[in-house]
Design a protein around this motif. Structure first.
Motif, mmCIF file in Angstrom:
data_model
loop_
_atom_site.group_PDB
_atom_site.id
_atom_site.type_symbol
_atom_site.label_atom_id
_atom_site.label_comp_id
_atom_site.label_asym_id
_atom_site.label_seq_id
_atom_site.Cartn_x
_atom_site.Cartn_y
_atom_site.Cartn_z
ATOM 1 N N ARG A 180 73.630 3.757 11.790
ATOM 2 C CA ARG A 180 72.292 3.950 11.243
ATOM 3 C C ARG A 180 72.451 4.831 10.072
ATOM 4 O O ARG A 180 71.869 5.923 9.682
ATOM 5 C CB ARG A 180 71.184 4.612 12.339
ATOM 6 C CG ARG A 180 70.785 3.653 13.536
ATOM 7 C CD ARG A 180 70.054 4.143 14.428
ATOM 8 N NE ARG A 180 68.657 4.723 14.034
ATOM 9 C CZ ARG A 180 67.812 3.605 13.904
ATOM 10 N NH1 ARG A 180 68.357 2.232 14.426
ATOM 11 N NH2 ARG A 180 66.488 3.694 13.853
ATOM 12 N N LEU A 223 66.501 -3.133 5.265
ATOM 13 C CA LEU A 223 67.130 -2.452 6.202
ATOM 14 C C LEU A 223 66.558 -1.281 6.867
ATOM 15 O O LEU A 223 67.119 -0.908 7.864
ATOM 16 C CB LEU A 223 68.537 -1.920 5.654
ATOM 17 C CG LEU A 223 69.189 -3.199 4.700
ATOM 18 C CD1 LEU A 223 70.659 -2.517 4.091
ATOM 19 C CD2 LEU A 223 70.033 -4.153 5.717
ATOM 20 N N LYS A 251 74.788 -0.405 10.069
ATOM 21 C CA LYS A 251 73.830 -0.579 10.918
ATOM 22 C C LYS A 251 74.127 0.011 12.180
ATOM 23 O O LYS A 251 73.227 0.791 12.821
ATOM 24 C CB LYS A 251 73.726 -2.014 11.388
ATOM 25 C CG LYS A 251 73.018 -2.646 10.142
ATOM 26 C CD LYS A 251 72.887 -4.379 10.410
ATOM 27 C CE LYS A 251 72.025 -4.899 9.356
ATOM 28 N NZ LYS A 251 72.006 -6.403 9.536
ATOM 29 N N GLU A 282 66.094 -1.245 10.506
ATOM 30 C CA GLU A 282 67.558 -1.124 11.335
ATOM 31 C C GLU A 282 67.729 0.440 11.235
ATOM 32 O O GLU A 282 69.069 0.742 11.650
ATOM 33 C CB GLU A 282 68.527 -2.061 11.004
ATOM 34 C CG GLU A 282 67.922 -3.317 11.165
ATOM 35 C CD GLU A 282 68.843 -4.322 10.850
ATOM 36 O OE1 GLU A 282 69.878 -4.624 11.787
ATOM 37 O OE2 GLU A 282 68.705 -5.060 10.019
#
Ligand SMILES: NC(=O)c1ccc[n+]([C@@H]2O[C@H](COP(=O)([O-])OP(=O)(O)OC[C@H]3O[C@@H](n4cnc5c(N)ncnc54)[C@H](O)[C@@H]3O)[C@@H](O)[C@H]2O)c1
Length: 252
Positions: free
Chosen positions: A134, A173, A131, A176
């Protein structure tokens, strides 16, 4: 102004490849390193990782992906070693062949532990790092996840689960900035068939029969799959939730 054909690459991307000791995982490691990446190479077999010692761009680590405590420590060690994690390639996998009447509960449990639980545990442990970068998750499914087969139903089901986790995680996801894709390789000569208990003769019969049924009339090479995995891992593009067959057309 025209856009460049390839999305921009960030320098020295770093990530984890599971099952990096042999076969498709090892081919991934080599393709990634050839493209400037650094790899934390995980495998449960010490022996399979031994030849990686001393390479500056690779950190070999003995990890059983089904053991959450070991995976957690390995994730921390990898992050400490490299300072960032940009991708994870979930390639460690097991195979199971045989009719419904013959499979044991223990063999089905062991199969799902590696292919489904292992993929989950590894991705979960690396998620905070992914995260923050990225980053990109690439899960190795199989062409039999897309096309039903009579001879290895549980393996196919475990890989269908991997393909569907890919799509679900892409939805979860994406906001994010983490991309999640999968490759679905066709039959590829590696150690996996012998590890699953097939004889050399059974393996060569299976691969010959599969090759005859594949539109491109050949089985795969680990590098065929590794190239697409590296593309998903290294290119910072707009692709997520894809399960890409790399199988000479087998899943058609
Ligand atoms: N070879 C094929 O025909 C084929 C086709 C489709 C998909 N796949 C998938 O490709 C992936 C790689 O398989 P391969 O064909 O290169 O086989 P392989 O046997 O050469 O490689 C698998 C690697 O995973 C490691 N591994 C197994 N269980 C592990 C665990 N619990 N923890 C850590 N490492 C573990 C093994 O030690 C081995 O190095 C697997 O997910 C497999 O299901 C293979």
């Amino acid at each position: 102004m025209s856009a460049p054909v390839l999305a921009p690459r960030r320098e020295r991307l770093t990530g984890v490849v599971t099952g990096a000791g042999t076969g498709i995982g090892r081919a991934c490691l080599e393709v990634l390193v050839d493209h400037g990446a650094r790899v934390d190479a995980w495998d449960r077999s010490d022996e399979a990782l031994a030849d990686l010692a001393g390479r500056e761009e690779v950190a070999p680590r003995t990890v059983d992906v089904t053991d959450a405590a070991v995976v957690g420590s390995a994730a921390s060690a990898a992050l400490k070693h490299w300072g960032r994690i940009d991708f994870v390639i979930n390639c460690a996998g097991a195979f199971l062949v045989g009719p419904l009447a013959d499979v044991s509960a223990a063999s089905v449990r062991a199969l799902f532990e590696v292919n489904v639980l292992g993929t989950t545990v590894v991705t979960q442990a690396l998620l905070p790092a992914l995260k923050s970068s990225r980053g990109s998750i690439v899960n190795v499914a199989s062409s039999v996840a897309l096309k039903p087969t009579a001879s290895n139903a549980h393996y196919a089901a475990s890989k269908a689960a991997v393909a569907h986790l890919t799509r679900c995680w892409a939805l979860e996801l994406g906001p994010e900035g983490v991309r999640v894709n999968s490759v679905a390789p066709g039959p590829t000569p590696t150690a996996i068939y012998r590890t699953a208990g097939m004889s050399a003769e059974q393996e060569s019969t299976l691969l010959r029969e599969r090759a005859e049924a594949i539109p491109l009339r050949r089985v795969g090479d680990p590098v065929d799959t590794a190239r697409w995995i590296a593309r998903f891992a290294l290119e910072d593009d707009w692709t997520t939730g894809v399960v890409l067959p790399v199988d000479g057309g087998m899943a058609l």
